[in-house]
Design an enzyme around this catalytic site. Sequence first.
Site, short mmCIF file in Angstrom:
data_model
loop_
_atom_site.label_atom_id
_atom_site.label_comp_id
_atom_site.label_asym_id
_atom_site.label_seq_id
_atom_site.Cartn_x
_atom_site.Cartn_y
_atom_site.Cartn_z
N GLU A 1 1.59 5.82 0.60
CA GLU A 1 0.81 6.62 1.38
C GLU A 1 1.13 8.22 0.41
OE1 GLU A 1 0.66 7.29 5.53
OE2 GLU A 1 2.11 9.22 5.44
N ASP B 1 -0.51 15.56 16.62
CA ASP B 1 0.00 16.76 17.09
C ASP B 1 -0.29 17.29 17.08
OD1 ASP B 1 1.90 15.08 16.94
OD2 ASP B 1 2.68 15.47 15.09
N HIS C 1 3.74 -1.27 4.14
CA HIS C 1 3.38 0.35 3.70
C HIS C 1 4.47 1.58 3.19
CE1 HIS C 1 -0.25 3.41 3.39
NE2 HIS C 1 0.56 3.92 4.40
N PHE D 1 14.62 14.47 9.62
CA PHE D 1 12.99 13.87 9.86
C PHE D 1 12.86 12.49 10.75
CE2 PHE D 1 8.65 12.03 8.17
CZ PHE D 1 7.99 12.34 8.73
N SER E 1 0.78 -1.45 0.06
CA SER E 1 0.09 0.09 -0.12
C SER E 1 0.57 1.53 -0.11
CB SER E 1 -1.31 -0.39 1.58
OG SER E 1 -0.11 -0.45 2.77
#
Length: 280
Positions: A13, A104, A261, A211, A11
């Site tokens: 994103e 967040d 994913h 990140f 999958s």
Amino acid sequence: MSSQQHPLGISFEFFPPNTDAGRDKLMLVRDELATRNPRFFSVTYGAGGSTQARTRDTVRTVSQNGITTAPHLSCIGSEKAQLRDLLSQYREEGINSLVALRGDMPSGMGSIGELRYANELVEFIRDETGDHFNIAVAAYPESHPQAANLDKDIENFARKMKAGADMAITQYFFTADAYFNFVDKVRALGVEQPIIPGIMPITNYTKLARFSDSCGAEIPRWMRKQLESYGDDSEAIAKFGTEAVSRLCQRLLDGGAPGLHFYTLNQAAPVLKVVDNLVG
């Protein structure tokens, strides 16, 4: 496009683009990734719902090719009435999958909202919509960056799953044992639902390091040193990244992971190089 899903259960994103050009590019990326017959696409959602409108627009566009599309839904900063309206809109638009997150707190926002944690959001969705939605939640094999410790984080994760989640998608990681250890621990707490590893392709070391530091994903020292040695050689970084991430994915699949994913960053090529290296 064949309706048969990829045999490895993959999958992808996406994040909502800011511009028309970004939207047009994403549609090309979507079409390219759709050729690998994924289980679903997911679309992220900004802090406090800051990209809510763009998320909905992106979900509408992405889902036009017939592949299940799962919008992210976060509860921090949202009231129940807002969430109720959004769930109703998604149902009307034929959406039947969600990724339910705490989210967040955005800077400058005064109210946390009526729901504080993802398990409360999952319960709310189930109370409002029954079994209409297939609900995924987040997992953190190396522990959530705000968790007191890994065991506490695993207890919180189990609470989310027992609140009615159908599956979990992990934060990305680069050490397979972190995933296997996490799965063993949550299985011992009675969690039986699928836990899908989240995979981050490596294309830019500087951005990846920044990140990863902010979200608590560990880049192993050997990998950092190798990537640092390439300097600004983007071709060498991409080649090494494809090889390292492909090995990670194959080990995860061989060890029983129920799928993969991919965090695409709205790019097709780096993901496809990995996907096409994998064998069932």
